[in-house]
Motif scaffolding. Structure first.
Motif, short mmCIF file in Angstrom:
data_model
loop_
_atom_site.label_atom_id
_atom_site.label_comp_id
_atom_site.label_asym_id
_atom_site.label_seq_id
_atom_site.Cartn_x
_atom_site.Cartn_y
_atom_site.Cartn_z
N GLU A 56 0.83 -1.21 0.00
CA GLU A 56 0.00 0.00 0.00
C GLU A 56 0.86 1.25 0.00
O GLU A 56 0.58 2.21 -0.73
CB GLU A 56 -0.91 0.02 1.22
N ARG A 57 1.89 1.27 0.84
CA ARG A 57 2.75 2.46 0.92
C ARG A 57 3.49 2.69 -0.39
O ARG A 57 3.61 3.82 -0.86
CB ARG A 57 3.76 2.35 2.07
N LEU A 58 4.00 1.62 -0.98
CA LEU A 58 4.70 1.76 -2.26
C LEU A 58 3.75 2.25 -3.35
O LEU A 58 4.11 3.13 -4.14
CB LEU A 58 5.35 0.43 -2.66
N THR A 59 2.53 1.74 -3.37
CA THR A 59 1.54 2.20 -4.34
C THR A 59 1.24 3.68 -4.14
O THR A 59 1.16 4.45 -5.12
CB THR A 59 0.24 1.37 -4.23
N THR A 60 1.10 4.10 -2.90
CA THR A 60 0.85 5.52 -2.61
C THR A 60 2.01 6.38 -3.10
O THR A 60 1.79 7.44 -3.71
CB THR A 60 0.66 5.73 -1.08
N LEU A 61 3.24 5.95 -2.85
CA LEU A 61 4.42 6.72 -3.27
C LEU A 61 4.55 6.76 -4.79
O LEU A 61 4.93 7.79 -5.35
CB LEU A 61 5.67 6.14 -2.62
N VAL A 62 4.21 5.65 -5.45
CA VAL A 62 4.23 5.63 -6.92
C VAL A 62 3.16 6.58 -7.45
O VAL A 62 3.43 7.40 -8.33
CB VAL A 62 4.03 4.19 -7.45
#
Length: 108
Positions: A56-62
């Motif tokens: 989830e965090r990586l998706t948000t940052l992307v």
């Protein structure tokens, strides 16, 4: 400072902390500041974060344009994450925030 400047500043801080205020986000950006990493490398480096939260965090940052996700066709398929220019621009800010915390916040 005019009221309009204050409102604009508040809106900008709200946008920034909507992302940076999420648990693990600062640590992920800091880790990616060391270079591109795969999902498992990030998971090991961060520690107690679950796979679902890390995803989830990586998706948000992307989605925010701070991290680039690159898929390398396999076999096996590999995915790598790296900071974008906007993400790298956060590194000095995070370093300053860390310095401030060292000086002004008691360690747990």
């Amino acid at each position: 400072m005019a009221d309009e400047d204050c409102v604009r500043g508040d809106a900008a801080l709200t946008r920034a902390f909507a992302i940076l205020g999420m648990r693990w986000t600062g640590l992920l950006i800091g880790q990616l500041g060391r270079g591109a990493s795969g999902f498992r490398q990030l998971s090991r480096a961060i520690g107690k974060v679950s796979d679902s939260v890390l995803s989830e965090r990586l998706t948000t940052l992307v989605d925010a344009g701070l991290v680039q996700r690159t898929v390398f066709e396999g076999p096996p398929v590999a995915v790598s994450y790296r900071l974008t220019e906007s993400g790298r621009a956060l590194l000095p800010v995070l370093a300053q925030l860390s310095d401030w915390a060292e000086e002004h916040l008691p360690s747990a």
